[in-house]
Motif scaffolding. Structure first.
Motif, PDB file in Angstrom:
ATOM      1  N   VAL A  11     -26.679  22.489  11.499  1.00 33.87           N
ATOM      2  CA  VAL A  11     -27.897  23.299  10.799  1.00 33.87           C
ATOM      3  C   VAL A  11     -28.212  22.701   9.590  1.00 33.87           C
ATOM      4  N   VAL A  12     -29.701  22.169   9.069  1.00 34.62           N
ATOM      5  CA  VAL A  12     -30.165  21.873   8.093  1.00 34.62           C
ATOM      6  C   VAL A  12     -31.498  22.729   7.491  1.00 34.62           C
ATOM      7  N   LEU A  13     -31.717  22.569   6.541  1.00 33.67           N
ATOM      8  CA  LEU A  13     -32.934  23.226   5.926  1.00 33.67           C
ATOM      9  C   LEU A  13     -33.758  21.923   5.572  1.00 33.67           C
ATOM     10  N   ALA A  14     -35.098  21.993   6.095  1.00 36.00           N
ATOM     11  CA  ALA A  14     -35.753  20.736   5.747  1.00 36.00           C
ATOM     12  C   ALA A  14     -37.472  21.370   5.482  1.00 36.00           C
ATOM     13  N   ARG A  15     -38.163  20.474   5.086  1.00 30.63           N
ATOM     14  CA  ARG A  15     -39.522  20.592   4.862  1.00 30.63           C
ATOM     15  C   ARG A  15     -40.643  19.961   5.934  1.00 30.63           C
ATOM     16  N   ASP A  16     -41.291  20.754   6.487  1.00 32.66           N
ATOM     17  CA  ASP A  16     -42.001  19.932   7.502  1.00 32.66           C
ATOM     18  C   ASP A  16     -43.409  19.393   6.970  1.00 32.66           C
ATOM     19  N   GLY A  17     -44.118  18.907   7.816  1.00 33.71           N
ATOM     20  CA  GLY A  17     -45.347  18.061   7.560  1.00 33.71           C
ATOM     21  C   GLY A  17     -46.526  19.179   6.659  1.00 33.71           C
ATOM     22  N   VAL A  22     -38.198  24.904   6.992  1.00 35.67           N
ATOM     23  CA  VAL A  22     -37.961  25.297   8.160  1.00 35.67           C
ATOM     24  C   VAL A  22     -36.500  25.054   8.321  1.00 35.67           C
ATOM     25  N   ILE A  23     -36.088  25.848   9.413  1.00 33.97           N
ATOM     26  CA  ILE A  23     -34.377  25.690   9.751  1.00 33.97           C
ATOM     27  C   ILE A  23     -34.291  24.848  10.950  1.00 33.97           C
ATOM     28  N   LEU A  24     -33.579  23.718  11.090  1.00 31.89           N
ATOM     29  CA  LEU A  24     -33.378  22.969  11.981  1.00 31.89           C
ATOM     30  C   LEU A  24     -32.055  23.067  12.568  1.00 31.89           C
ATOM     31  N   THR A  25     -31.756  23.172  13.906  1.00 29.36           N
ATOM     32  CA  THR A  25     -30.651  23.035  14.634  1.00 29.36           C
ATOM     33  C   THR A  25     -30.498  22.015  15.583  1.00 29.36           C
ATOM     34  N   GLY A  26     -29.051  21.335  15.955  1.00 30.32           N
ATOM     35  CA  GLY A  26     -29.117  20.637  16.890  1.00 30.32           C
ATOM     36  C   GLY A  26     -27.595  19.948  16.568  1.00 30.32           C
ATOM     37  N   VAL A  44     -33.220  17.099  17.028  1.00 34.65           N
ATOM     38  CA  VAL A  44     -33.531  18.399  16.719  1.00 34.65           C
ATOM     39  C   VAL A  44     -33.545  19.475  18.112  1.00 34.65           C
ATOM     40  N   THR A  45     -32.792  20.328  18.447  1.00 31.86           N
ATOM     41  CA  THR A  45     -33.056  21.181  19.564  1.00 31.86           C
ATOM     42  C   THR A  45     -33.870  22.718  19.190  1.00 31.86           C
ATOM     43  N   ARG A  46     -33.897  23.042  18.028  1.00 32.17           N
ATOM     44  CA  ARG A  46     -34.611  24.386  17.735  1.00 32.17           C
ATOM     45  C   ARG A  46     -35.240  24.338  16.285  1.00 32.17           C
ATOM     46  N   THR A  47     -36.329  24.962  16.119  1.00 32.06           N
ATOM     47  CA  THR A  47     -36.973  25.118  14.723  1.00 32.06           C
ATOM     48  C   THR A  47     -37.053  26.589  14.352  1.00 32.06           C
TER      49      THR A  47
END
Length: 279
Positions: A11-17, A22-26, A44-47
């Motif tokens: 799980v990571v927290l990221a900034r999209d374009g 957004v929270i990303l899982t994988g 990335v499997t889920r956003t």
């Protein structure tokens, strides 16, 4: 996407374009990752895009504590139950359900049984969500080696109800459920009637109350000074107005928020409709 914070390997927290957090899982997404680096999209499997002002850090931390297989389990079950559209509209619903199911599975392994005291209320007041919850529970159990008991449909239904509100606090939904049932009891006692939960007018009344509670929570009650509609309702249904004022007292006592004259008037209109149908 740029990594903002790493919670664990998955799980990571990221900034999209678009500049959103957004929270990303994988699996392995956060392994040896560092803030400032670019996300590997193949991992990335889920956003999850936090909505309704929910704190991304809090949601990501909650998600990091849920086994990835349980998140996947709930996601697949939602799709099978025909609830994938709801999950897309409210990503936090997936997180809340996965958290609940994960804890319920742990309880199941330990042999700890939980009773939900609002079974009757949920079945009567939220018949639609309860039916969806039963389908969701069946889909979960079909994918699990440790089937959850039927009673868990009540909790799942409350999560589905809660997804329609700005608050992420399930205790608000429990309180709301109790208040609605109390109000229904008062109407029945005032008119000497037994209200049918499956009646269309009762269903409309419950829907009205659910949106009323949203307005209360958001401090946006209907409040048009000297409303001609409100005046007409009060003139046409004096008995229903008296009952509605009792209902308003319950709301103020239980939720700490007095209702405006307009809200009481619309309550009276629904009381009149419900009792005319039941008479």
């Amino acid at each position: 996407m740029e990594i903002l914070r790493v919670f664990n390997n998955n799980v990571v927290l990221a900034r999209d374009g678009a500049g959103r957090e957004v929270i990303l899982t994988g699996r392995g997404l956060g392994f040896q990752a560092r803030p400032g680096r670019t996300v590997d999209p193949t991992l990335v499997t889920r956003t999850f895009i936090p909505a309704d002002g929910r704190d991304p850090d809090h949601l990501a931390e909650l998600l990091a504590g849920i086994p990835p297989e349980h998140v996947q389990l709930v996601g697949e079950a939602l799709a099978e139950a025909g609830l994938d559209a709801r999950a897309s509209a409210s990503p936090t619903l997936v997180i809340a359900l996965a958290d609940h199911v994960s804890f319920a599975l742990r309880r199941q392994r330990l042999g700890v049984a939980v009773e939900y005291p609002v079974v009757a209320e949920v079945k009567n007041l939220y018949a639609g969500e309860y039916a969806q919850a039963r389908a969701l529970l069946a889909a979960i159990n079909a994918r699990s080696d440790e089937p959850l008991p039927d009673a868990e449909a009540v909790a799942l239904a409350l999560h589905l109800v809660n997804a329609g509100f700005a608050s992420g606090d399930l205790s608000w939904t429990y309180t709301m459920t109790g208040v609605i049932q109390q109000m229904m009891d008062v109407i029945g006692q005032s008119y000497g009637l037994e209200l049918d939960p499956g009646c269309v007018s009762v269903g409309r009344f419950v829907t009205h109350l659910r949106y009323l509670f949203v307005r209360i929570e958001q401090h946006e009650q209907l409040d048009q000074q000297h409303s001609p509609v409100g005046g007409a309702i009060r003139a046409a249904y004096p008995r229903a107005v008296a009952c509605a004022e009792r209902l308003a007292s319950i709301v103020e006592l239980r939720l700490g928020s007095p209702l405006t004259d307009d809200e009481v008037s619309y309550l009276a209109l629904h009381v009149a409709r419900v009792t005319e149908t039941a008479a």
